[in-house]
Structures are given as C-alpha cells and as structure tokens.
Design a protein around this motif. Structure first.
Motif, PDB file in Angstrom:
ATOM      1  N   ARG A 136       0.818  -1.214   0.000  1.00 25.02           N
ATOM      2  CA  ARG A 136       0.000   0.000   0.000  1.00 25.02           C
ATOM      3  C   ARG A 136       0.854   1.267   0.000  1.00 25.02           C
ATOM      4  N   CYS A 137       1.910   1.289   0.821  1.00 27.48           N
ATOM      5  CA  CYS A 137       2.707   2.521   0.956  1.00 27.48           C
ATOM      6  C   CYS A 137       4.189   2.327   0.626  1.00 27.48           C
ATOM      7  N   ASN A 138       4.605   1.088   0.340  1.00 26.41           N
ATOM      8  CA  ASN A 138       5.993   0.764  -0.033  1.00 26.41           C
ATOM      9  C   ASN A 138       6.998   0.917   1.105  1.00 26.41           C
ATOM     10  N   GLN A 139       6.536   1.052   2.341  1.00 23.84           N
ATOM     11  CA  GLN A 139       7.449   1.106   3.477  1.00 23.84           C
ATOM     12  C   GLN A 139       7.793  -0.305   3.955  1.00 23.84           C
ATOM     13  N   GLN A 140       8.942  -0.425   4.620  1.00 26.92           N
ATOM     14  CA  GLN A 140       9.367  -1.701   5.176  1.00 26.92           C
ATOM     15  C   GLN A 140       8.685  -1.937   6.526  1.00 26.92           C
ATOM     16  N   PHE A 141       8.305  -3.201   6.791  1.00 24.74           N
ATOM     17  CA  PHE A 141       7.688  -3.538   8.069  1.00 24.74           C
ATOM     18  C   PHE A 141       7.956  -5.002   8.380  1.00 24.74           C
ATOM     19  N   ASP A 142       7.757  -5.381   9.644  1.00 23.26           N
ATOM     20  CA  ASP A 142       7.860  -6.783  10.017  1.00 23.26           C
ATOM     21  C   ASP A 142       6.613  -7.177  10.802  1.00 23.26           C
ATOM     22  N   GLU A 143       6.575  -8.401  11.282  1.00 25.17           N
ATOM     23  CA  GLU A 143       5.372  -8.895  11.947  1.00 25.17           C
ATOM     24  C   GLU A 143       5.101  -8.196  13.273  1.00 25.17           C
ATOM     25  N   PHE A 144       6.096  -7.479  13.792  1.00 21.54           N
ATOM     26  CA  PHE A 144       5.931  -6.802  15.074  1.00 21.54           C
ATOM     27  C   PHE A 144       5.525  -5.335  14.915  1.00 21.54           C
ATOM     28  N   THR A 145       5.504  -4.847  13.676  1.00 23.53           N
ATOM     29  CA  THR A 145       5.168  -3.447  13.423  1.00 23.53           C
ATOM     30  C   THR A 145       3.676  -3.219  13.613  1.00 23.53           C
ATOM     31  N   LYS A 146       3.345  -2.208  14.389  1.00 27.62           N
ATOM     32  CA  LYS A 146       1.954  -1.843  14.605  1.00 27.62           C
ATOM     33  C   LYS A 146       1.683  -0.474  13.998  1.00 27.62           C
ATOM     34  N   GLY A 147       0.649  -0.397  13.159  1.00 27.23           N
ATOM     35  CA  GLY A 147       0.305   0.877  12.542  1.00 27.23           C
ATOM     36  C   GLY A 147       1.360   1.323  11.546  1.00 27.23           C
ATOM     37  N   GLY A 148       1.325   2.608  11.207  1.00 30.72           N
ATOM     38  CA  GLY A 148       2.322   3.168  10.308  1.00 30.72           C
ATOM     39  C   GLY A 148       1.879   3.297   8.872  1.00 30.72           C
ATOM     40  N   CYS A 149       0.684   2.766   8.539  1.00 29.21           N
ATOM     41  CA  CYS A 149       0.190   2.846   7.169  1.00 29.21           C
ATOM     42  C   CYS A 149      -1.172   3.535   7.176  1.00 29.21           C
ATOM     43  N   LYS A 150      -1.706   3.811   5.966  1.00 28.66           N
ATOM     44  CA  LYS A 150      -3.025   4.434   5.856  1.00 28.66           C
ATOM     45  C   LYS A 150      -3.779   3.852   4.669  1.00 28.66           C
ATOM     46  N   LYS A 151      -5.084   3.717   4.847  1.00 24.88           N
ATOM     47  CA  LYS A 151      -5.957   3.249   3.774  1.00 24.88           C
ATOM     48  C   LYS A 151      -7.085   4.257   3.584  1.00 24.88           C
ATOM     49  N   HIS A 152      -7.761   4.169   2.446  1.00 27.20           N
ATOM     50  CA  HIS A 152      -8.929   5.026   2.224  1.00 27.20           C
ATOM     51  C   HIS A 152     -10.123   4.420   2.942  1.00 27.20           C
TER      52      HIS A 152
END
Length: 689
Positions: free
Chosen positions: A620-636
């Motif tokens: 969705r945003c092309n940022q790096q994340f792992d299974e422990f990442t919470k939040g940090g993205c946005k959707k419509h």
C-alpha cells in the motif's frame, strides 16, 4: 506551532536580588522542620571558578552537565582556563540557590551543554538550558554518549547550537579544546553589558534572615501572590471554587503570611515585579521546586517579564496571561484563558508516575519476550548491531516527485467553517501526564502568530480532507513550550510552513524550523508575503520541496490546472508524508534502551537462523515492516467516484489518484491488492483496502 517572542527573555537593566537565608517555622515536629529546612536554606555560593584570567577582558563560559558527566566537565573547564577563559560548572545540584543558578546563566557569554540521557531526564538540568535559550545565550553542544540523540527541548535547542562536538574514546582531546576555543572566540562581539549580572564569586549569603511560616493547612491548589496580583488570584480562586477545586489564596505581602506550599498538589504563582522582589515568594517557589510540585505560572502584569531568579524557574513554561476578568474570559476560539488554566490544573492534579515507574511495565514485557527468543536461539547472546549515532549530522528526508496537478472536469472548492460544536481537535501528542505520545501525524503547522487566523482557516480545510495535522491552538499545548514544540516536530512527517518576514526573523520560529531540519522532515512551504529573504541554510533546507504563494485565502481557492490550490497543497503533503519512514525516538533510560536493542537483535537472529527475511514491503505505501510493526500505514476509508461529469476523487479525502495515499491509519500489508468496481454504484475501492 505558532512562534512569537519568548515569554521569558530577561531584560538587561534590572537589579540583582540577593539570596536570603531562610528560617522556617512550622507546626510540624522539630525533626520534620530540620529535614525540610535543608531544602529551603539556600547558600548562594557558586562552584569554584577558574582564576587564571581576569573577568574584565575574557569570555565567560558556563559548562552545564549532569553529575554523571562531571569529570568531563572538569576536564573542559581546566583546559579552557589555560586559554584564559573564565569557566564555571553548573549541574543539577550545584549551585543550589536559584538566584546563583540564574545569575550564572545571565553572566556567561557562551553556554556549553554536556548532553547525556541523565541530563535529558533531570529537571534541574533542563531548566538551565531552557533558560539559556530564553536569554539568547550561544550554545555549544557536546554529545557525550554515542548511542543517544537528544529529543524534546534538549534536542531542539541543541540543534541550533553554534557548534556541535561528539566525544570519542579519546575523551577531551586537544582537538576538541581547539574546536571549543574557536567557537567561543567567534562570539567575542556578544559579551555581556554587565547589566543585571553579578560576578558569581561575589554572590554572598545574605545576613538578613526571612521568616517564612509553613502551615499544615491542606489544599489541592495553592495560589501564591503578592498585593499586585491579588485581584487576579481572587478571580482564579472564584473560578476554581465554582468548579469544586479545593484552592487556597495566600498573599505573601502580608506581614504575618503563612505558606501551605508543602501541603499543596499544584502551585500557581501569580507573577509580577513585586512577586519576584519578595524573598518569601522566592522561598516558597524554591520549596515547590525542590518537592517537585507542578508549577503553573500565571502572568498578571502587562508588558513585564521576569528579570532575575524567576526567569530560570519558569523557563519555557506555558504562561497563562490573566490581567483582568475581561482578559480571563475573553473568547479564544472555542475556549478562554481561565478555562485553559483550569484544565491544565486538573491535569496536573493527577498522580504522575516517575520515569522508572512508567518504564517498569514495558521492561517486564521486554524481558519476557527476550527470554522467549533466548529459548529458541542456538547461541546466546545474539550478534549485536552497532547503534552509534552521529548527532552532528542532520537526518535526511526522502524527496519524491510531486505530480503536476491536472483536472479536466469540475473540481470545485467549498470552504467549510467549522464551529465549536463539530470541530475535531488534532490528536493530542501529550498524554494525561503531559508526557510525549508518539502519535503519527501527517504534518505539523509551523507559523508566526500574526498569521493565526489565516492558519486556522487552512486547518479547517485540511480537517475536511482528513489530514492529521497539528498546530498549537488545538494541540494540547501543556507544560514546557519547547518540549511541546519539539514533540510536534518529532511526530510529524511533513512540516507545513507558513513563511513570512516575521517568521524568518523570529528566534522561536527559527528554532522550530532548525529542529525540523535536524530531524529530517520534509517541507511544504506556503509563502504568505512576497520577497521574503531567508538565510542560506533555510533556503537549502526547502530546496526541491513544493512551495506555493498564498498572500491571502483567495489564493488557495484559485485553481492550478483545474485543481484548487488548497487541494494541490494537501495532495503534496500526503505524497511526501507517505514517503517518509517512521522515526524512532529513544526517549527512555539506558536500561530500557538496552532491552529494546537486545530484543531487536534477538529477532534478527531468529530470522537468520530460519533463513528468512525479516522485513517485507507494504503493497500500500511501499514502506518496510515486520510482523511486530503496529500501525504506520493508511488506507482510504471510503470509495473512489467520478471521472465522467465530476473530476474523479476519493470522497473521503478528495485525493485524485486512484492509488493515492490513504487517510485512515491502519497496519501495513503485503497482500496483493486489486482495484475493484462496485457495479451497483459505479464506485471503486481497493481489495483489501
């Protein structure tokens, strides 16, 4: 954040108020009195200065440190003394007197801060650098710990230092002393005039004693005043009493005045020239300070600023300016000064846990997770990553191309004036204790106060477009203004700057702007005046970022290639915000930092043992994340429509591109997303959103 002149800048023509010794009288036991008196009797002896040079023809240097860095400070002082600089050291305990502490800061020509985690977390250290900033002292920042980058007020003030130096394993080398000497010498033309400054070596304990009678009358809020501020004190008392707040007014101008400072939960001093000159007020203030009672100052004098010891005790504090009943209740958007004061007091009345108490819960969880990793790994401890930080360099923002605006169909702008009944304030970035919360914001609004009405109008438009923006009048401004400003910068992905001539001339605005550069924030610039001249470093910082002219609100309604300018600006903010990675702020103790780092390294080791890649790319945003990442993205949160009669856009936020950044916070995903039409309505959404 709105920037203006500092509330606390000391004038140069006031007289020094000698520091009196204290004899306290109380109904408590003699043993209690003796214990408490140790915290209230202030001896004005400053730390021993270097004596190799006369103070009449040398630069005066003040070295501020925490006692855990005292040895480094002593080395710096000894070496600079050999170069004929006059040096003093100030730490969290020495000198003890607030009169001597404030005088030392006004006395110095250059303020050297020895930055460490303990300095950041110690209130009596932080008050010194906040006051140095308020009285406009040139600051030299020395970073004593390689894995720590200051944040909050310390981060912001040190970011504007005239020189930044990182200590290496060599310690205080000849090269570092040479750098310090050159930086100090460059400030030769900024020597003190001598007004409102006493030679630190000549401050003596006053032979006159002051009897301050402490009483045992309990109260929630103590309103401490002199005759000058008594009308304002009574106004506040009446308001608090009507709201069932247990308040007490004490006029220390009275000959037989008593003080309940030891019994209160919140201390409200009514500031005035008379208050600062009254020794009993200073003693009460020092007692509140030593007992770490929340202090919420109220300014009752128009066009007056603290001149002496009061300056350091309220350095950076949020003032509540209440002069009369009219000024107390004059509407200020959806509130007034009296209401804001009452809310601040109610927050301060809540129990505030210590940093150690706040961290205990997280450390317990971290230790459990570390133990789980340890049981799964073949070798322990895991390979450790180097976490050295070069605090002298600026973090770099991600620069992305902003698409040219274009609309061939109707894409009209309608401004919605938001009333108190339906306005949604930005998310608070301070918790119920006034401590930073790392809320992710699309942008922070940076402006000079003269533009506040214009800025609020733009904020209303941004709110209707679901932009998570923050600016001071709706941003839960609490406690220290420097901390609040810095936390806003740290939480934002983009700085939306309303650039004007007063902005570039404002010390506070430049502090905010410089800290944004230090933290690697992206910029969107709205020029509110033509022909604005900026310093070279500011010009370089915004180079390549979108800039727009808006000399009045009408400019924002005008279309650029068919798209209203306000929509062009908002889409630029969203595009830049999505491209910026989340910044981690290590606002914790060394022990907690080590546990966080160890768990991170253990998780790396688990993935390496399994032959797997830990991080994924969000579809969705092309940022790096792992299974422990919470939040940090946005959707419509809604759907896309238009393209035949009206210009196509997401109805939730008016973004034009079908794959534009979202507007509702969510977790990252690596699922394949499909752009899907709803045949019943002819609208489009992404699956998954």
């Amino acid at each position: 954040m709105g920037c203006g002149a500092s509330n606390n800048v000391a004038a140069d023509d006031s007289q020094h108020v000698p520091n009196a010794s204290v004899k306290s009288t109380s109904s408590r036991s003699l043993q209690e009195d003796q214990r408490k008196q140790q915290t209230t009797e202030r001896v004005s002896a400053a730390p021993q200065a270097s004596t190799t040079a006369s103070t009449s023809n040398t630069m005066n240097i003040l070295i501020s440190c925490h006692t855990n860095q005292q040895q480094i400070a002593e080395q710096i002082k000894n070496n600079l003394s050999k170069l004929r600089f006059t040096c003093y050291i100030i730490n969290e305990t020495t000198p003890e007197s607030i009169v001597a502490r404030a005088n030392l800061i006004r006395w110095c020509n250059v303020f050297i801060v020895n930055i460490s985690r303990m300095y950041q977390q110690t209130a009596f250290c932080m008050e010194t650098i906040n006051y140095a900033k308020d009285v406009r002292k040139p600051v030299i920042a020395i970073y004593a710990e390689s894995n720590f980058q200051p944040y909050g007020a310390l981060g912001a003030i040190s970011a504007s230092a005239i020189q930044s130096i990182v200590l290496t394993n060599d310690g205080v080398s000849e090269n570092i002393i040479a750098q310090l000497s050159n930086a100090i010498s460059s400030q030769e033309n900024k020597k003190n005039t001598g007004k409102n400054v006493t030679d630190p070596g000549k401050i003596k304990t006053d032979n006159n004693s002051v009897n301050l009678i402490y009483n045992d009358k309990p109260c929630t809020v103590l309103i401490c005043t002199t005759d000058e501020g008594l009308p304002v004190a009574k106004l506040i008392y009446n308001e608090f009493s009507a709201k069932n707040l247990n308040a007490l007014v004490e006029n220390l101008s009275d000959a037989n005045a008593t003080c309940s400072v030891r019994q209160c939960i919140v201390f409200i001093p009514i500031l005035s020239a008379g208050f600062e000159k009254k020794p009993a007020c200073r003693i009460a203030f020092e007692e509140a300070r030593q007992l770490q009672i929340p202090i919420i100052p109220v300014m009752s004098a128009i066009d007056w600023k603290p001149q002496d010891w009061l300056g350091i005790t309220v350095a950076g504090a949020t003032y509540f300016r209440i002069y009369t009943q009219v000024s107390a209740y004059k509407p200020l958007y959806d509130s007034n000064r009296m209401t804001d004061l009452r809310v601040a007091v109610e927050i301060a009345c809540q129990p505030r846990p210590s940093q150690a108490e706040r961290e205990q819960t997280e450390m317990k969880i971290l230790k459990e997770k570390i133990e789980e990793c340890k049981n799964k790994l073949q070798t322990w401890p895991p390979s450790r990553k180097v976490r050295t930080i070069n605090s002298t360099t600026d973090r770099q923002p991600v620069r992305v191309a902003i698409a040219e605006p274009n609309a061939t169909l109707a894409f009209n702008h309608i401004h919605h004036t938001i009333t108190r009944m339906d306005i949604k304030a930005p998310p608070p970035i301070l918790d119920e204790y006034g401590l930073p919360k790392r809320v992710q914001l699309d942008c922070m609004i940076s402006y000079q106060w003269d533009n506040q009405i214009f800025v609020r109008t733009v904020y209303e438009d941004m709110l209707m477009r679901e932009v998570k923006a923050w600016f001071d009048i709706y941003g839960s401004m609490q406690g220290n203004t420097n901390d609040a400003m810095a936390t806003g910068v740290e939480c934002a992905k983009v700085m939306l700057v309303f650039l004007s001539k007063p902005y570039v001339e404002s010390t506070n605005c430049q502090l905010e702007f410089r800290y944004a550069v230090k933290r690697g924030k992206a910029f969107v610039i709205i020029r509110t005046q033509p022909n604005i001249q900026m310093e070279q470093w500011m010009t370089e910082a915004i180079q390549g970022f979108p800039q727009y002219n808006a000399f009045s609100y009408d400019y924002l309604e005008k279309p650029i290639n068919g798209v209203p300018t306000i929509d062009v600006i908002v889409q630029a903010i969203r595009t830049l915000a999505q491209a910026q990675p989340t910044e981690t702020i290590d606002d914790c103790s060394a022990e907690l930092f080590e546990l966080r780092s160890l768990l991170d390294d253990a998780r790396d080791a688990l993935y390496n043992d399994a032959g797997q890649t830990r991080y994924k790319t969000c579809t969705r945003c092309n940022q790096q994340f792992d299974e422990f990442t919470k939040g940090g993205c946005k959707k419509h949160r809604a759907y896309y429509m238009g393209g035949t009669i009206l210009e196509g856009r997401w109805v939730c936020c008016r973004q034009q591109a079908t794959d534009s950044p979202g507007c509702e916070p969510c977790d990252h995903t690596d699922a394949v997303r499909v752009y899907t039409q709803n045949p019943d309505y002819g609208t489009w959404t992404w699956e998954p959103a």
